[in-house]
Design an enzyme around this catalytic site. Structure first.
Site, PDB file in Angstrom:
ATOM      1  CB  THR A 100       7.751  15.586  23.016  1.00 55.92           C
ATOM      2  OG1 THR A 100       7.381  15.612  21.408  1.00 55.92           O
ATOM      3  CG2 THR A 100       8.851  14.896  23.219  1.00 55.92           C
ATOM      4  CB  THR A 118       8.216  21.936  20.914  1.00 56.90           C
ATOM      5  OG1 THR A 118       8.669  20.628  20.233  1.00 56.90           O
ATOM      6  CG2 THR A 118       8.662  21.560  22.490  1.00 56.90           C
ATOM      7  CG  ASP A 119       6.323  19.523  16.320  1.00 57.28           C
ATOM      8  OD1 ASP A 119       7.356  19.601  16.764  1.00 57.28           O
ATOM      9  OD2 ASP A 119       5.975  18.660  15.975  1.00 57.28           O
ATOM     10  CB  SER A 175       1.576  21.078  19.363  1.00 53.87           C
ATOM     11  OG  SER A 175       2.844  21.102  18.724  1.00 53.87           O
TER      12      SER A 175
END
Ligand code: ASP
Length: 329
Positions: free
Chosen positions: A18, A94-95, A62
């Site tokens: 993101t 961030t996932d 990710s």
């Protein structure tokens, strides 16, 4: 412009996520479009803080990163330190940040910090957090107090250790926590402030195998054992269970695990998200006492996803016998 020779050297690479995303005019959703230089373009102050070495190593969400890609990124990061970088930073989605940070931490041999960051809001959204997170990550990376702490995740002005950090919310700005212990530090007025001294670290050798697979299954109410039973025939060489409560499964799962574990290293973690697995409390079939007798290793504080990373790296370097020593109580 000539840069001051006194400035430290900071290497920064982006992998996507993101933090690199903007609205795609065709489909309307955000997609990775900003390379690392573009992500840094909103932060001219960074070039006053350090000589930057900048690289775009990926433009992926990710979820699509993999262990082999991470090993290539690690080789790049190690090369930066070997050529004199004081610290290395990576920006990514961030996932999977909680998994990649732990993966790198298990293999990061330097005192120089490796700092990971990302963003919860894309560059197209008002109040996007990418630039602030990048600046805070650079401040942490360059701080003397960050030496010897391995891999750190800096996000939302908090500093988390790689072994503890977890994404606990899907969209909130405060999506990251270190359940049970809290962050190891904070960024206050641009300064990295740590609550704890660094503790001694141990690292694993690089894996010499890359073709092995470790399964992660979650225990859930009324689940049958078909998937468990299929694992050896499917070629899986390790297993992590996100178990109920303190690390438990049903009687039927326990029986099946008892058949699997002689040949399959297996870790029992908790699916709850907070707290350790038990060792000596519950005596029922499927409880931790029974499961340990059947050869399962209790995960302690390590979350299921990090357990899978650990087991994959241990198997990859032929060190699965050392598994118990790597599971924090
Ligand atoms: N939502 C994710 C992020 O925060 C997307 C990803 O992980 O790539 O970056």
């Amino acid at each position: 412009m000539t840069e001051s020779p006194q400035l430290p050297r900071l290497s920064i690479a982006s992998l996507g996520g993101t933090v690199s995303m903007q609205v795609d005019t065709v489909d309307g959703g955000v997609t990775p479009t900003l390379d690392c230089e573009k992500q840094l373009s909103l932060l001219p102050a960074l070039r006053q803080m350090a000589h930057l070495e900048v690289a775009t190593l990926g433009m992926l969400p990710s979820a699509s990163l993999g262990f082999v890609t991470l090993l290539e990124v690690l080789a790049w990061a190690r090369g930066q330190v070997e050529r004199g970088a004081q610290a290395v930073m990576l920006t990514q989605g961030t996932d999977t940040l909680e998994e990649t940070a732990y993966f790198f931490d298990l293999l990061w041999p330097f005192d120089a910090p490796l700092v990971l960051t990302g963003a919860m809001r894309s560059a197209s959204q008002p109040g996007c957090d990418g630039p602030a997170n990048l600046l805070a990550a650079a401040q942490v990376a360059l701080a003397q107090a960050s030496q010897g702490r391995g891999v750190l995740v800096v996000i939302n002005d908090q500093i988390h250790s790689a072994a503890k950090v977890r994404k606990v919310a899907s969209l909130a700005m405060s999506a990251f926590e270190s359940p049970g212990s809290g962050p190891v530090g904070e960024v206050v007025e641009g300064v990295a402030r740590y609550h704890l001294q660094p503790s001694p670290r141990e690292v694993l050798p690089l894996p010499h195998r890359l073709d092995h697979r470790v399964a992660l299954l979650e225990a859930c109410l009324d689940a049958d054992t078909a998937l468990l039973q299929a694992l050896p025939a499917l070629g899986y060489e390790g297993l992590v269970i996100a178990g109920f409560g303190a690390g438990h499964v049903s009687g039927a799962w326990s029986e099946m695990l008892g058949q699997l574990t002689p040949g399959l290293p297996a870790i029992m973690a908790t699916r709850t998200g907070r707290g350790p697995t038990a060792l000596a409390t519950y005596g029922f079939v499927g409880g931790e006492i029974d499961l340990q007798k059947k050869g399962l290793h209790m995960a302690g504080q390590l979350c299921p996803r990090k357990c899978r990373v650990l087991l994959w790296l241990l198997i990859g370097s032929g060190r699965q016998a050392l598994l118990p020593t790597w599971l924090p109580r």
